[in-house]
Design a protein around this motif. Structure first.
Motif, short mmCIF file in Angstrom:
data_model
loop_
_atom_site.label_atom_id
_atom_site.label_comp_id
_atom_site.label_asym_id
_atom_site.label_seq_id
_atom_site.Cartn_x
_atom_site.Cartn_y
_atom_site.Cartn_z
N VAL A 48 0.84 -1.20 0.00
CA VAL A 48 0.00 0.00 0.00
C VAL A 48 0.87 1.26 0.00
N SER A 49 1.93 1.28 0.81
CA SER A 49 2.78 2.47 0.87
C SER A 49 3.47 2.71 -0.48
N LYS A 50 3.84 1.62 -1.15
CA LYS A 50 4.47 1.75 -2.47
C LYS A 50 3.50 2.38 -3.47
N LYS A 74 0.94 4.29 -2.74
CA LYS A 74 0.72 5.70 -2.35
C LYS A 74 1.89 6.57 -2.82
#
Lengths: 77, 150
Positions: free
Chosen positions: A39-41, A43
């Motif tokens: 998810v952070s990637k 975002k």
């Protein structure tokens, strides 16, 4: 306590038997880490698309400036 | 396994450039091709820099992204402080010292940076500086043709 279908617990237990993970907790911690990473990637990819790029020399200059400020905050007290 | 200290500019280049060797360097750490090392100071600098240039929440996502990189090691302040004074005569700027000491604290093999200024300091006798492209070659990846290997 995590609720999962029986078949998924069976699969997790197979990975433990095969030595990939020490126990169910370790399996679930690894799964959570992977999800957070995914998810952070995504975002960060969105942020990359939406932000104006700057020349690399300018980037290095901003890094240098923030490096000085952060150094002073941490070590010059 | 190879251990490489990643400078702050590797993560900022990843954000600032669409296709970069810095991005490949991070991805290969995540695939377990080598062990990535950063310090608490790297995250401080990153948060400070990202908050000033990017929309709200990007700093938080960057922190989560780094924290969840496979096998990444974080050097703590106490480890850096323990090396106070080491090779300080070879380091031009005081504010680079924590990163150099973090590299030594975890006995890294390479210091990966996009900053030529660092590579030209006298400390290069003791620190194995590599730009992203050169580092990728060491781990068997060709990488992209970019200015200064970034």
């Amino acid at each position: 306590m995590v609720r999962l279908p029986k078949t998924e617990f069976e699969f997790i237990d197979h990975t433990i038997e095969d030595g990939y993970y020490a126990d169910r907790d370790e399996f679930i911690r690894a799964a959570v880490r992977l999800l957070i990473h995914d998810v952070s990637k995504r975002k960060l990819s969105e942020a990359k698309r939406n932000v104006k790029k700057i020349p690399h020399d300018e980037l290095l200059q901003t890094v240098k400036e923030s490096r000085k400020e952060v150094y002073q905050q941490v070590w010059d007290d | 396994m190879i251990k490489a200290y990643l400078d702050t500019n590797i993560f900022l280049t990843y954000l600032n450039v669409e296709t970069s060797n810095s991005e490949l360097v991070i991805e290969l750490a995540d695939q377990g091709a080598y062990t990535a090392v950063i310090s608490f100071h790297t995250t401080n600098e990153l948060m400070h820099n990202i908050k000033s240039r990017y929309p709200k929440n990007v700093a938080g996502w960057m922190f989560a992204f780094i924290w969840s990189i496979h096998g990444i090691q974080f050097v703590q302040k106490e480890e850096i402080d323990a090396l106070k004074g080491l090779y300080s005569d070879l380091i031009t700027d005081m504010d680079d010292v924590p990163h150099i000491h973090a590299y030594f604290a975890r006995e890294c093999d390479y210091f990966v940076t996009t900053d030529r200024r660092l590579m030209e300091m006298k400390i290069n006798e003791k620190v194995n500086f590599k730009n992203p492209k050169s580092f990728l070659r060491i781990i068997g990846v060709d990488g992209h043709d970019t200015a200064d290997g970034i």
